[in-house]
Motif scaffolding. Structure first.
Motif: not given
Lengths: 351, 189
Positions: B123-124, B85, B34, A197-203, B120, B127
């Motif tokens: 952020y994907d 966030h 995200t 999951h792209g969003g999870m990878i980022a955060t 946020n 960042s």
């Protein structure tokens, strides 16, 4: 060392010490003065006492924060009001729905819910099995005159009997095996999401999101190792299996108050927040001066004015009203109107 | 693990007077991973009875975020880059404190999931050194993401402002609003 102790929150420290002592006392009571305490589990007991101390300390510090304190007080105030029966029923329903079944996760994703549900159910059942065993509350004895009838004793009192080799015996003695399977499948589902999951990878972070899952899998695999050892290896690797399992479990217990697992205890506040919403709606809704529509309970708006002041914010307007009297849409419109006016006053709408 | 290619030279600039209400940013926002494909941007008429003006609102990423302060579950955090966030899904209890306390009216509550969600700043993407989705599609550059030099060249008669007054409260933000040249702040009330 003294300086370190001085930095601790005194109220929380006292509550944490009381909680830890309470655990030790109920261990003595439940195990009938340690008669039924299994000395092989002493390391787990120390880990649990530390976990209770840490969780109680962090919980107490957490509840002292102004917004948390507000929900804590309001939840108890509404629950213990004249509407106790209604709120007790509502809370019980929410407890099963949101804590035991975690249904609030389902709208966030079906597989996500399956993963979390299996992981959480495995953990909760494992807690229900291991804590009474570790505390010496539950022990098994052979029925007098029989070498096949087992009696389960709770706090020293016999509560049930079953025949060795029966399906009940098989299910009971392998309870932690089923838990391990549930936790492993659930944790793997959650790990897969974190890999794809792209969003999870980022955060995500390693210590906050990966380590808890890795630790749960390690506990489950080493736990299964103990069963594998006595079922298929005649106990030849017992020492290795039991020591590695103990290390992973104790790491989990020690880390519980500090890491992601603390959310297990925080989640209960969701029940309080729901009661607060129901009672607030009953007492009357706040109308936004801009949209002229109800947007939240007046109780919530008023409480937030106090909480924000406690936290050092002051949204009081010159005419005595508050910016918090506006709904989110009203706030956005107020900003847009102020921006429009500033541009207008400058003589250029663009520039 | 989090990407660390966040470019601190890049800033977000908003000019609501340029918003034409096309909703392109809303569609683009839903592409942000995200957010879980939920659009977090707000576009609406300011006062439909008297004007056709629309406004667009992204999270302003406050220096001292009221949303994070009023969160009873410690679910909202600000990172080293100043990005505030969205709620930590494990912690958020869906109480709506943040929704009601945010002076800019940004956080939204997903009722079914009992979860607060908000912008946020993609952020994907940010960042990884990319621009937020909304700023890449805005046809009038009501939403712009770039360097201070770029915005000054594009808007020589405007000044980016990140100080706001809501009654007695001063709020400083990471995101800027384009104001008439020489402005130092925007007084909302």
């Amino acid at each position: 060392m003294y300086r370190l102790i001085k930095t601790l929150n005194r109220t929380a420290l006292i509550k944490a010490i009381i909680a830890a002592l309470a655990v030790i006392i109920i261990v003595f009571i439940g195990s009938r003065n340690l008669q039924h305490f299994d000395a092989a589990l002493i390391a787990y007991l120390f880990g649990t006492v530390f976990a209770v101390f840490g969780v109680a300390y962090r919980y107490s510090v957490w509840v002292q924060r102004p917004p948390t304190r507000l929900y804590w007080r309001r939840s108890w105030q509404f629950l213990l009001s004249k509407d106790f029966a209604q709120y007790a029923f509502h809370s019980t329903k929410l407890f099963f729905r949101n804590i035991m079944l975690q249904r609030h996760i389902y709208p966030r994703g079906r597989m996500r819910w399956w993963g979390h549900f299996m992981l959480a159910t495995g953990c909760l059942i494992a807690f229900a099995v291991t804590i009474p065993l570790t505390f010496g509350w539950v022990h098994f004895t052979l029925e007098a005159g029989s070498d096949t009838t087992y009696t389960a004793n709770f706090f020293g009192f016999p509560v049930s009997q079953f025949e060795l080799g029966s399906p009940i015996a098989f299910a009971t003695f392998h309870a932690l095996v089923w838990c391990s399977v549930l936790v492993t499948i659930g944790a793997v589902i959650m790990l897969k999401r974190r890999l794809t999951h792209g969003g999870m990878i980022a955060t995500q972070t390693f210590e906050g999101d990966w380590l808890p899952l890795i630790l749960l899998i390690a506990i489950s695999i080493t736990g299964l190792g103990i069963s594998y050892d006595y079922t298929f290896l005649q106990g030849r690797t017992h020492q290795f299996m039991s020591v590695t399992h103990a290390i992973t479990v104790i790491l989990f217990l020690i880390w519980m108050p500090f890491g992601k697992f603390f959310h297990i205890f925080q989640r209960l506040a969701q029940v309080g927040a729901n009661i607060y919403k129901v009672e607030g709606t009953r007492r009357g809704l706040a109308k936004c001066p801009h949209t002229q529509q109800d947007f939240a309970s007046q109780l919530h708006v008023n409480d937030l004015k106090d909480v924000t002041k406690d936290l050092g914010f002051d949204f009081t307007l010159e005419d005595g009203r508050s910016h918090l009297d506006y709904s989110p849409e009203g706030k956005r419109s107020a900003l847009a109107k102020a921006h429009f006016q500033a541009r207008k006053d400058a003589g250029h709408f663009f520039g | 693990m989090p990407n660390t290619k966040y470019d601190q030279q890049m800033e977000f600039f908003v000019d609501m007077q340029r918003c034409i209400g096309c909703h392109a940013c809303e569609m683009a926002c839903a592409e942000c991973e995200t957010n879980g494909q939920e659009s977090m941007i707000h576009i609406h008429y300011v006062d439909r009875a008297v004007t056709t003006q629309t406004t667009v609102q992204v999270c302003m990423h406050c220096e001292d975020p009221a949303c994070a302060n009023v969160c009873p579950a410690d679910a909202i955090s600000k990172d080293d880059f100043g990005v505030v966030h969205t709620a930590n899904t494990a912690r958020c209890i869906g109480c709506s404190n943040c929704v009601l306390a945010c002076p800019f009216g940004v956080p939204q509550k997903n009722e079914a999931a009992e979860l607060m969600m908000k912008c946020n700043m993609c952020y994907d993407r940010t960042s990884a050194g990319k621009k937020p989705m909304c700023a890449t599609v805005c046809p009038t550059q009501a939403l712009f993401y770039g360097t201070r030099e770029e915005i000054q060249k594009m808007r020589p008669n405007s000044t980016p402002v990140n100080k706001f007054f809501f009654g007695m409260q001063e709020v400083n933000t990471k995101v800027n609003i384009m104001m008439p040249k020489g402005s130092t702040h925007l007084k909302v009330h």
